[in-house]
Design an enzyme around this catalytic site. Structure first.
Site, PDB file in Angstrom:
ATOM      1  N   GLU B  51      52.103  53.567 -35.282  1.00 14.14           N
ATOM      2  CA  GLU B  51      53.044  54.545 -34.721  1.00 14.14           C
ATOM      3  C   GLU B  51      53.944  53.943 -33.645  1.00 14.14           C
ATOM      4  OE1 GLU B  51      49.857  55.154 -35.281  1.00 14.14           O
ATOM      5  OE2 GLU B  51      49.663  57.055 -36.373  1.00 14.14           O
ATOM      6  N   PHE B 113      38.691  67.748 -33.383  1.00 13.19           N
ATOM      7  CA  PHE B 113      38.879  66.412 -33.951  1.00 13.19           C
ATOM      8  C   PHE B 113      40.350  65.997 -33.880  1.00 13.19           C
ATOM      9  CE2 PHE B 113      39.790  63.742 -37.746  1.00 13.19           C
ATOM     10  CZ  PHE B 113      39.127  62.600 -37.297  1.00 13.19           C
ATOM     11  N   GLN B 114      40.596  64.820 -33.372  1.00 14.57           N
ATOM     12  CA  GLN B 114      41.945  64.260 -33.211  1.00 14.57           C
ATOM     13  C   GLN B 114      42.856  65.174 -32.385  1.00 14.57           C
ATOM     14  OE1 GLN B 114      43.421  62.821 -37.065  1.00 14.57           O
ATOM     15  NE2 GLN B 114      42.491  60.844 -36.611  1.00 14.57           N
ATOM     16  N   LYS B 163      49.083  72.391 -36.592  1.00 10.41           N
ATOM     17  CA  LYS B 163      49.064  72.437 -38.048  1.00 10.41           C
ATOM     18  C   LYS B 163      49.272  73.861 -38.576  1.00 10.41           C
ATOM     19  CE  LYS B 163      46.482  70.797 -42.005  1.00 10.41           C
ATOM     20  NZ  LYS B 163      45.811  69.613 -42.508  1.00 10.41           N
ATOM     21  N   MET B 464      57.245  33.576 -19.729  1.00 13.02           N
ATOM     22  CA  MET B 464      57.805  34.120 -18.495  1.00 13.02           C
ATOM     23  C   MET B 464      56.738  34.226 -17.404  1.00 13.02           C
ATOM     24  SD  MET B 464      60.473  34.980 -16.938  1.00 13.02           S
ATOM     25  CE  MET B 464      61.899  35.604 -17.842  1.00 13.02           C
TER      26      MET B 464
END
Lengths: 174, 550
Positions: B51, B113-114, B163, B464
């Site tokens: 993602e 969940f999630q 959802k 760097m």
């Protein structure tokens, strides 16, 4: 120079708004000394009064940053000379049975009133400028404060500028 | 027409001009992906490897196109994986709309969940975010989200859609309009005009805000009108053509010395769409000691934030510059122009042209690409070398992570930028450290057959950080010399990309002459010296007095 400053805000009355505003103060490292919030004549819109400490730079930044928040309709700095500021105090003080002269005379001096007489305490309330409330609390310390609760300051401009009218933001046009 | 929430989302994305969305499917966005499947002829979806890559792709897409990018992720880990990408867009004022799924409304707040509170998590790094708890709000929320992302100072907006809301059904009209705010009046430019009239050595400092406002022509016109040299912040680097005589290049920590020295000698700075980042100013007191500053920005909170005493002009940079141009007569100071051009000439001193150095590699690669080519970078030494040595001629051809300094930005951004440019040949300059962070997006570039030329500056170190350790930490190279055995050419091939190793300029030239990629990515593993450093450099908090040239 660091001093107290008061910001008045018109905000949407929605869950999470307080979080966003407090989050902004936190993220930028500004302390909130007091915060009061309540609905306006339109239940969709709330008004907040937030008191913080800082110099001119900080107060300008706070107001400009607040005005960027989507849920903040308008934020203004309420300058001391052009606004009134009032706070409400509830306080529970120990009593010692000798007529409580000291407490009642203090309350009379400050214009407070007794709400409850308990066996060993009284509950009183007092309304006034935050400075006056502060002074009153100081004088109550030797008498024995059991607990107290302050509302945080409410502030309103006294002039014609810095008016936080909701009419430009309200859907209730009635 | 009756539609599900998921269908309404897709219709609204299309109605707001979205042609491509980046994302990754999952349990809480199954309905959205089902709607995408059914609308595949009208809206393209590009699946990333992670993602974060999708978020950077939406960001790169938005920077290139100048319109709002869209990314979709599922709830929980899908949503948290977007966080770096959203923060990156926030710091660089890039308009993106991030759509996350969440658990069904009755399950919200129960550690389902999630489930994560992504609205709470992203609050400090978005312009605004929404949870849509009722389908009746969905259309107006999406309209608002696009409006917020692309108006004023642009930035990311997140919409969290449970959802159950995606599955609910509602009448869809597709007519929502953002609320019309009263148009701001013309900004007061009188103090600015006065300051310009009274100055002798004007200097323009131009940033990303000028590009966001499409004020490139006005900046150029102002420079010509006043004979004022221009220095650019990294975000503003493509605002003015590199070939313009009075363009001194990037200023700041690793900017061109000419830009820094001229700034210190100017008596007036006109700052357009910048926020005076610490990387750009160094020591702020020293920075503004000798000059009056006019600060033009659309975000009022930026005025006076980092540089405190200045002439504030708040509003749209394009309009303000137009107004200034109307009020300002031509100004000439030949001596000032000659001085800055001398400084500029000194910057151009060339060292050995045959060595396989980052500068020579960049110059050689540049010769094979036109001015419209999109160039993405990651973060670190290679990024600064690109800023210093790649001559950009056109706005929106550079995709780089400025404010957040996100290692791993480059792959996603290059993918988004490549698609936004109609899948033209696109360049990515990266380092072995940065590339390691999101190299999984090679899979995306391969499956999308994107013509990316990836120039990997491979020095086996986090260059760097190592440079700072060398200069400021007595060469204690703590965890920056990578003892990795990664074979990047084999790795690229395993992903299905082309790749080869190059160790000299003739080798590089031969590869480029044999054809730059057109059917998928080509990774060139360029082995460079670990001790190569980025100069000039102004140490953090320093000023013109502290410039180090080697």
């Amino acid at each position: 120079m660091n001093e107290r400053f008061t910001v008045g805000l018109i905000v949407t009355n929605r869950h999470g708004v307080l979080n966003r505003i407090a989050g902004l103060y936190g993220k930028r490292g500004y302390n909130i000394d007091s915060l009061a919030v309540g609905e306006t004549e339109d239940p969709n819109i709330s008004r907040m009064t937030i008191v913080s400490t800082g110099d001119r730079y900080i107060s300008t930044q706070v107001v400009r940053q607040l005005n960027k928040l989507y849920d903040v309709k308008l934020a203004v700095l309420l300058e001391e000379g052009d606004s009134v500021s009032v706070e409400h105090l509830l306080i529970k003080i120990k009593t010692n049975g000798d007529g409580n002269g000291a407490i009642t005379s203090l309350l009379n001096d400050y214009g407070g009133k007794i709400l409850e007489f308990g066996n060993h305490f009284i509950v009183a309330d007092l309304t006034g400028e935050p400075k006056k409330i502060q002074e009153f609390i100081k004088k109550c310390v030797p008498l024995g404060i059991i607990e107290l609760c302050r509302s945080g300051a409410l502030a309103l401009s006294t002039g014609t500028s810095n008016i936080l009218s909701i009419k430009d933001f309200s859907d209730n046009k009635s | 027409m009756m539609m599900t929430g998921a269908q309404i989302l897709i219709e609204e994305l299309i109605r707001h001009g979205t042609e491509t969305v980046f994302g990754y499917p999952g349990g809480a966005v199954l309905d959205i992906y089902d709607a995408l499947y059914k609308s595949a002829d009208r809206i393209e979806h590009v699946i990333s490897a992670h993602e974060q890559g999708a978020a950077h792709a939406a960001d790169g897409y938005a920077r290139r196109k100048g319109k709002t990018g869209v990314v979709i992720a599922t709830s929980g880990p899908g949503a948290t994986n977007l966080v770096t990408g959203i923060a990156n867009a926030y710091l660089d004022s890039v308009p993106i709309v991030a759509v996350t799924g969440n658990v069904a409304v009755p399950l919200l707040g129960k550690d389902s969940f999630q489930e994560v509170d992504i609205v709470g998590i992203t609050q400090p790094i978005v312009k605004h975010n929404f949870v849509v708890r009722d389908i009746s709000e969905l259309e107006s929320v999406i309209t608002e989200a696009f409006h917020i992302a692309s108006s004023g100072r642009k930035g990311p907006v997140l919409i969290d859609i449970p959802k159950s809301v995606q599955q609910d059904v509602c009448e869809y009209k597709g007519v929502c309009r953002p609320p019309q705010k009263a148009k701001a009046g013309r900004a007061d430019i009188s103090a600015a005009v006065e300051a310009v009239k009274n100055c002798e050595r004007p200097y323009i400092y131009c940033g990303g805000g000028a590009i966001a406002a499409e004020a490139e022509d006005e900046v150029l016109a102002l420079s010509k009108r006043l004979s004022a040299p221009i220095a650019l912040s990294m975000m503003g680097l493509t605002a003015v053509p590199n070939s313009y005589e009075l363009n001194l290049g990037m200023c700041g920590m690793h900017g061109k010395a000419a830009a820094t020295v001229a700034q210190s000698e100017a008596d007036l700075m006109i700052a357009v769409g910048v926020r005076f980042s610490d990387r750009a100013t160094g020591n702020v007191e020293a920075y503004t000691k000798n000059c009056t500053v006019i600060h033009i920005d659309i975000d009022e909170a930026e005025l006076g934030k980092n540089v405190r005493s200045l002439i504030e002009v708040c509003g749209d940079a394009k309009q303000i510059l137009k107004d200034l141009l109307e009020s300002l007569p031509e100004k000439r100071n030949d001596e000032w122009v000659k001085t800055v051009l001398d400084y500029k000439k000194r910057d151009c001193s060339d060292t050995d042209k045959e060595l396989f150095t980052p500068k020579n590699i960049i110059k050689l690669v540049r010769g094979f690409f036109d001015d419209d080519t999109v160039v993405a970078t990651d973060v670190g030494q290679h990024q600064m070398w690109v800023m210093q040595h790649y001559p950009f001629e056109k706005p929106r051809t550079l995709l780089t992570s400025g404010g957040l300094g996100t290692m791993g930005y480059g792959m996603g951004a290059a993918i988004g930028g490549c698609i936004a440019s109609g899948r033209r040949g696109t360049l990515l300059f990266t380092g072995d450290g940065s590339f390691g962070m999101n190299l999984n997006e090679l899979a995306t570039a391969v499956s999308q057959r994107l013509p990316l030329l990836i120039i990997l500056f491979n020095n086996g170190a986090l260059g760097m950080v190592r440079q700072w350790q060398c200069l400021f930490y007595d060469e204690r190279y703590s965890s920056t010399t990578l003892q990795r055995k990664t074979d990047f050419t084999a790795l690229a091939k395993a992903f299905g990309a082309d790749s080869c190793r190059v160790c000299s300029l003739p080798e590089l030239r031969a590869v480029l002459e044999s054809g730059v990629p057109c059917e998928g990515p080509l990774l060139l593993d360029c082995r460079i010296n670990m001790d190569e450093m980025v100069f000039p450099m102004i140490p953090p908090g320093g000023s013109v007095k502290n410039i180090r040239y080697d």
